[in-house]
Design a protein around this motif. Sequence first.
Motif, PDB file in Angstrom:
ATOM      1  N   GLY A 235       0.812  -1.209   0.000  1.00 32.33           N
ATOM      2  CA  GLY A 235       0.000   0.000   0.000  1.00 32.33           C
ATOM      3  C   GLY A 235       0.846   1.260   0.000  1.00 32.33           C
ATOM      4  O   GLY A 235       0.522   2.242  -0.687  1.00 32.33           O
ATOM      5  N   SER A 236       1.949   1.254   0.750  1.00 27.47           N
ATOM      6  CA  SER A 236       2.836   2.418   0.781  1.00 27.47           C
ATOM      7  C   SER A 236       3.496   2.640  -0.574  1.00 27.47           C
ATOM      8  O   SER A 236       3.615   3.787  -1.044  1.00 27.47           O
ATOM      9  CB  SER A 236       3.907   2.228   1.859  1.00 27.47           C
ATOM     10  OG  SER A 236       3.327   2.098   3.141  1.00 27.47           O
ATOM     11  N   ASN A 237       3.938   1.551  -1.213  1.00 30.55           N
ATOM     12  CA  ASN A 237       4.562   1.682  -2.534  1.00 30.55           C
ATOM     13  C   ASN A 237       3.578   2.240  -3.567  1.00 30.55           C
ATOM     14  O   ASN A 237       3.930   3.104  -4.378  1.00 30.55           O
ATOM     15  CB  ASN A 237       5.091   0.332  -2.995  1.00 30.55           C
ATOM     16  CG  ASN A 237       6.237  -0.173  -2.133  1.00 30.55           C
ATOM     17  OD1 ASN A 237       6.795   0.567  -1.327  1.00 30.55           O
ATOM     18  ND2 ASN A 237       6.587  -1.432  -2.286  1.00 30.55           N
ATOM     19  N   LEU A 238       2.355   1.719  -3.539  1.00 27.10           N
ATOM     20  CA  LEU A 238       1.360   2.161  -4.526  1.00 27.10           C
ATOM     21  C   LEU A 238       0.920   3.595  -4.282  1.00 27.10           C
ATOM     22  O   LEU A 238       0.573   4.300  -5.229  1.00 27.10           O
ATOM     23  CB  LEU A 238       0.146   1.222  -4.493  1.00 27.10           C
ATOM     24  CG  LEU A 238       0.401  -0.220  -4.935  1.00 27.10           C
ATOM     25  CD1 LEU A 238      -0.872  -1.046  -4.807  1.00 27.10           C
ATOM     26  CD2 LEU A 238       0.933  -0.282  -6.358  1.00 27.10           C
ATOM     27  N   MET A 239       0.943   4.029  -3.028  1.00 26.57           N
ATOM     28  CA  MET A 239       0.534   5.402  -2.736  1.00 26.57           C
ATOM     29  C   MET A 239       1.479   6.402  -3.399  1.00 26.57           C
ATOM     30  O   MET A 239       1.074   7.521  -3.756  1.00 26.57           O
ATOM     31  CB  MET A 239       0.480   5.629  -1.226  1.00 26.57           C
ATOM     32  CG  MET A 239      -0.026   7.000  -0.830  1.00 26.57           C
ATOM     33  SD  MET A 239      -0.502   7.109   0.897  1.00 26.57           S
ATOM     34  CE  MET A 239      -1.982   6.118   0.875  1.00 26.57           C
ATOM     35  N   GLY A 240       2.736   6.038  -3.576  1.00 28.97           N
ATOM     36  CA  GLY A 240       3.675   6.930  -4.236  1.00 28.97           C
ATOM     37  C   GLY A 240       3.377   7.148  -5.701  1.00 28.97           C
ATOM     38  O   GLY A 240       3.922   8.071  -6.316  1.00 28.97           O
ATOM     39  N   LEU A 241       2.500   6.314  -6.289  1.00 26.64           N
ATOM     40  CA  LEU A 241       2.134   6.477  -7.696  1.00 26.64           C
ATOM     41  C   LEU A 241       0.980   7.445  -7.882  1.00 26.64           C
ATOM     42  O   LEU A 241       0.667   7.812  -9.023  1.00 26.64           O
ATOM     43  CB  LEU A 241       1.760   5.118  -8.297  1.00 26.64           C
ATOM     44  CG  LEU A 241       2.857   4.050  -8.287  1.00 26.64           C
ATOM     45  CD1 LEU A 241       2.324   2.744  -8.845  1.00 26.64           C
ATOM     46  CD2 LEU A 241       4.070   4.502  -9.067  1.00 26.64           C
ATOM     47  N   ILE A 242       0.324   7.831  -6.797  1.00 26.09           N
ATOM     48  CA  ILE A 242      -0.810   8.752  -6.886  1.00 26.09           C
ATOM     49  C   ILE A 242      -0.277  10.189  -6.892  1.00 26.09           C
ATOM     50  O   ILE A 242       0.465  10.572  -5.980  1.00 26.09           O
ATOM     51  CB  ILE A 242      -1.778   8.548  -5.713  1.00 26.09           C
ATOM     52  CG1 ILE A 242      -2.257   7.098  -5.673  1.00 26.09           C
ATOM     53  CG2 ILE A 242      -2.959   9.499  -5.815  1.00 26.09           C
ATOM     54  CD1 ILE A 242      -3.124   6.778  -4.472  1.00 26.09           C
TER      55      ILE A 242
END
Length: 264
Positions: free
Chosen positions: A86-93
């Motif tokens: 979830g933390s990794n994917l949040m950086g794509l937003i």
Amino acid sequence: MGAIEHPPILTVPGVPDHVLYTWVVMAVLIALSLAASRRLERVPRGAQNAMEMMLEQFLALLDDVIGHGGRRYLPLIATLGLFILGSNLMGLIPGFMAPTGNLNTTAACALIVFITYHVIGARKVGLVSYLKHFAGPLLGAELFPNRVVDVAFKMVLVPLFFVIEIFSHLARPLSLALRLFGNMAGGHILLAVMFLLTLGMVGWTFSGSLGALGLGLPGSLLLIGFTSWFLFPLKLLVALLQAFIFCMLSMLYIAGAVEEAEHH
């Protein structure tokens, strides 16, 4: 980092950004867990089905790496995996940041794994017996028929093995933290650089010169296509892969501690 990227859209005075977005990821995971477990059904649907599918993948990995007894570590591994993903994917937003792009967050996760697998090994056989494993296989082996020579040889090699093992174990949380941080921060910097290059190319295109229009427009479209269709999917793949690698290494370290305890 601060010179090439914009600040996150959500900030709280006095709270570091990586801590704030760690709380955001935690809130999202808690909300998903509550939604998945609010009305449990025998035939899962929706959020329950998605959560059960993810947990089944973690259980399959635990069975393969540690064995059937490794299912007791599902809360630790699944929580780490979902939080890191979830933390990794949040950086794509756009406008958000990845908490794992900060070394403090990745070091905290690595220290949790480091402390946990040592506690698991020490609880199974006792602290003294567990520490004996750091001396290698020399303590329980007879190297020379002559007892005096055997003892003298062990007195030289056992401390050496002990120091080597200590450094190898200390390198584990360091590698876990730096690998995850480096990949997330590096990918974030690359996206920021490509974004700035695209803005510069678009600005040059509309500068008014004919040459800028002829070269800047194709260059802008090329940069946008490269970022959208290659770089962004690659960053998504890295986010998934790094979460998997962190969980896999954590399971391997726990499996090593359990195996040493069972061998003892």
